[in-house]
Each structure stands twice: as C-alpha cells, then as structure tokens.
Design a protein around this motif. Structure first.
Motif, PDB file in Angstrom:
ATOM      1  N   THR A  41       0.831  -0.964  -0.186  1.00  8.61           N
ATOM      2  CA  THR A  41      -0.393  -0.265   0.296  1.00  8.61           C
ATOM      3  C   THR A  41       0.574   0.897   0.404  1.00  8.61           C
ATOM      4  O   THR A  41       0.424   2.309  -0.552  1.00  8.61           O
ATOM      5  CB  THR A  41      -1.146  -0.005   1.615  1.00  8.61           C
ATOM      6  N   LYS A  44       4.063   1.114  -3.349  1.00  5.44           N
ATOM      7  CA  LYS A  44       3.490   1.579  -4.706  1.00  5.44           C
ATOM      8  C   LYS A  44       3.305   2.490  -5.158  1.00  5.44           C
ATOM      9  O   LYS A  44       2.296   2.552  -5.989  1.00  5.44           O
ATOM     10  CB  LYS A  44       2.507   0.027  -4.948  1.00  5.44           C
ATOM     11  N   TYR A  46      -0.036   4.023  -3.352  1.00  2.50           N
ATOM     12  CA  TYR A  46      -1.087   4.467  -3.468  1.00  2.50           C
ATOM     13  C   TYR A  46      -1.802   5.060  -1.936  1.00  2.50           C
ATOM     14  O   TYR A  46      -3.031   5.418  -2.420  1.00  2.50           O
ATOM     15  CB  TYR A  46      -2.288   2.972  -3.000  1.00  2.50           C
ATOM     16  N   ALA A 218      -8.388   5.872  -7.775  1.00  2.00           N
ATOM     17  CA  ALA A 218      -9.063   4.613  -8.384  1.00  2.00           C
ATOM     18  C   ALA A 218      -9.495   3.877  -7.069  1.00  2.00           C
ATOM     19  O   ALA A 218      -9.988   4.272  -5.865  1.00  2.00           O
ATOM     20  CB  ALA A 218      -7.183   4.117  -7.143  1.00  2.00           C
ATOM     21  N   TYR A 220      -9.272   0.298  -4.465  1.00  2.00           N
ATOM     22  CA  TYR A 220      -8.814  -0.262  -3.438  1.00  2.00           C
ATOM     23  C   TYR A 220      -9.029  -1.922  -3.008  1.00  2.00           C
ATOM     24  O   TYR A 220      -9.899  -1.349  -2.645  1.00  2.00           O
ATOM     25  CB  TYR A 220      -8.409   0.616  -2.649  1.00  2.00           C
ATOM     26  N   ASN A 265      -6.412  -0.336  -7.956  1.00  2.00           N
ATOM     27  CA  ASN A 265      -4.793  -0.790  -6.683  1.00  2.00           C
ATOM     28  C   ASN A 265      -5.480  -1.433  -6.191  1.00  2.00           C
ATOM     29  O   ASN A 265      -6.291  -1.861  -4.777  1.00  2.00           O
ATOM     30  CB  ASN A 265      -4.577   0.606  -6.085  1.00  2.00           C
ATOM     31  N   CYS A 267      -3.657  -3.982  -2.931  1.00  2.00           N
ATOM     32  CA  CYS A 267      -3.293  -4.207  -1.440  1.00  2.00           C
ATOM     33  C   CYS A 267      -3.546  -5.136  -1.044  1.00  2.00           C
ATOM     34  O   CYS A 267      -4.536  -5.202  -0.078  1.00  2.00           O
ATOM     35  CB  CYS A 267      -3.952  -3.191  -0.729  1.00  2.00           C
ATOM     36  N   LYS A 280      -5.430   8.765  -4.210  1.00  2.20           N
ATOM     37  CA  LYS A 280      -4.542   9.084  -3.143  1.00  2.20           C
ATOM     38  C   LYS A 280      -4.561  10.091  -2.032  1.00  2.20           C
ATOM     39  O   LYS A 280      -3.825   9.584  -1.018  1.00  2.20           O
ATOM     40  CB  LYS A 280      -3.241   8.444  -4.004  1.00  2.20           C
TER      41      LYS A 280
END
Length: 334
Positions: A41, A44, A46, A218, A220, A265, A267, A280
């Motif tokens: 998390t 990368k 995020y 995004a 998650y 994303n 995670c 983000k």
C-alpha cells in the motif's frame, strides 16, 4: 571464530560474528524504512506519505467555492467566510517496535545462498541480511495493520480491531465514507465481482461525484477480490458475454485492470469483500522516519547466554488518517 562451524569449505572461511550495533536516527533509515515502507500500500504509492513527524500532524483541507466576483476596488471581508471552509483531521502516530530473536545457524545458510556469486564472494554483510529479513517480515504485518488496525497499531483505514465488520468500520479512519453493500452476504466471487465494483462506482457518483475527476482516483481491494474481477473479465463465471481483450478469454494477463478507466490498486492487507474508492492524497500514512526517534539494533546475545541467537530491535512510529472524511466510498458485504 576462525574455526566457525558454518564454514562451507576449507577454501572459504566465513566469519559470521555479529557485533553490538545500534543505528539511530538517520543511520537507522536503511533498516527501519524497509519495515515501514515495504507494505505494498505504501511502497507502490497508493497513499500519501508524510515522514518526519514526532507525534501528531494536522491534515488541513481548504475548500473555496465561487471565488470570482465583480470587478471592484477592494475585498469584501464579510463575504470571505461564506465561500471558504477549512477542515482538519489529526493524524496520531503509534509507537511500535520489533523485538525478534534469530538463530544464526538457521538463517546463515539462507544468507549464503542468496549472496554467494560464482566467485565465492559475499557482497552483503550478515548483519545487513538479518536486519533486512526481519524488516521485510515486519512490513508484511504492517500492511495488514494499515487497513484493519488492531493492537498495537490502533486505528486502520477500515477497522480498529483487526476485524472488518460494522463495529470495526464505525471506528475506523474511513468511518464517514458512504457505505454500500455489494453482494448482500454472498461475498465477492467470479460471478459478481464486476457488479460489486459497479455498486461502489454508483455510490460514488451519487454521494461524492466530485471525486470522480480527482487526480489519483482509484479503487482499492485485496488480491482475492482482484483475482475474481479479472477472472470474470476473462469470461469466467456469470460474465460470459465478454472475453477480455480481443476475446482471448482466460488466455491473457491483466497486470493493471481498471473499472471504467479507473485504476484498481491491489493492497494485500485489505480484508476480503471490501472495495474502497477514493483518491491517493485522501489516504494519509504518517511516520517518524528521519527523526531521532527511529532505531535499529543488533544485540549479540550468543556472546552472553550460551545460545546461538542474536536479537533484532527496531523502534518507530506510524499512523493513518483520511484528509477529507466523506471523499470516498466503502463497499462491504454487511
């Protein structure tokens, strides 16, 4: 230790004595950073990361509406508060530490296997390998803490007690996000994954439409949910109308799937049957890295107690918070 019991041959003599080394402040960064920044998390990108905190940080969000006015000679002070709002969230760090005993005899063969080149050289030190190994395992645990909290971490993004349920969510950092039930108790699977992402998107469009155009927007989710999603995209389950890219069906890869062009994303620390939609900069991860309060230490206990152990100690502080409490959606199954 000239006649070390870990010698691999008469040709190569490997001395694996570990001295009492303490790495504090900036010197601890290579090791403590590995523990704190290795969760997917964080690593990368995020979430937004703030380092160098001592205890707390105030996350401010300034909102301005309708700033354009008719041309004039001055400012209207009485009008300023009407179109300006300031919201603040407090990110509080939790002190955490690693206390791990490691047997040299257990880990030394792994170090040799990973570091020896064809010339028999050992480019990395045994101390560095010990610290890096423990830091990597600590990062895996921290990835879960970031999302579901629990002692000793405290409040995570989706829970504060390690369990993703209504009670945990109500006490989480994302407690004020609009909530939508996706699979009505059935759980996300290869037959309803696409519809689950659709329900989260619908909720965002209804309750927080402004986030749809935000930079860094995004979805998650964890590996399991992502796996079901790409399986359904490939024509499996109850989504057989489409067969993925160029109708290749399951004979293709989805390294970076999206939903309506919005990135997903992945995670690993997120719980099953959970999808979050936000941007983000709204998810904040704070640390005390780059301060004098971080520490990594190797204690050679084998020199004092007759064992073959060394102890790894790390001290650091971390925490999570959301910048704008309602800028996002949590999809769940309860």
């Amino acid at each position: 230790m000239a006649n070390n019991k870990y010698n691999l041959s008469k040709e190569y003599q490997f001395d694996v004595t570990v001295t009492d080394n303490t790495y504090a402040g900036k010197l601890a960064l290579p090791y403590v950073t590995a523990a704190v920044k290795s969760p997917d998390t964080v690593a990368k990108g995020y979430v937004r990361t703030i380092d160098g905190l001592n205890r707390k940080a105030v996350i401010s969000n300034l909102g301005i509406s309708d700033p354009i006015q008719a041309a004039g000679c001055g400012f209207s002070e009485t009008d300023a508060p009407a179109n300006l709002t300031l919201t603040e969230q407090v990110l509080t760090l939790t002190d955490m530490k690693v206390n791990q005993a490691v047997c040299r005899g257990t880990i030394f063969p792994t170090w040799i296997g990973e570091n020896m080149d064809r010339n028999g050289n050992l480019p990395g030190t045994f101390e560095d390998f010990l610290l890096a190994t423990v830091a990597g395992k600590s990062g895996e645990q921290l990835e879960e803490f970031i999302w579901t909290g629990a002692a000793p971490f405290g409040t995570g993004f989706l829970s504060n007690n390690g369990t993703f349920d209504q009670t945990g969510l109500n006490n989480s950092a994302l407690a004020d996000f609009p909530q939508v039930t996706m699979a009505a108790g059935a759980g996300i699977s290869s037959t309803n994954a696409v519809a689950s992402f659709g329900k989260v998107y619908d909720s965002a469009a209804t309750n927080s439409p402004s986030i749809l155009s935000r930079a860094g927007i995004a979805f998650y989710c964890n590996n399991k949910t992502y796996g079901f999603y790409i399986q359904q995209l490939a024509g499996q389950g109850a989504f057989t109308v489409h067969q993925g890219i160029n109708n290749l069906g399951p004979d293709q890869s989805f390294p970076s799937a999206t939903y309506l062009g919005i990135p997903i994303n992945v995670c690993p620390g997120m719980p099953d049957d959970a999808i979050v939609m936000t941007y983000k900069d709204n998810l904040v991860f704070g640390t005390n890295l780059a301060t004098d309060w971080t520490e990594a230490r190797i204690i050679p206990t084998y020199q004092y107690d007759g064992s073959d152990n060394v102890r790894i100690v790390m001290n650091f502080a971390v925490g999570v918070q959301v910048a704008v409490k309602t800028d996002g959606v949590v999809g769940c199954d309860f």
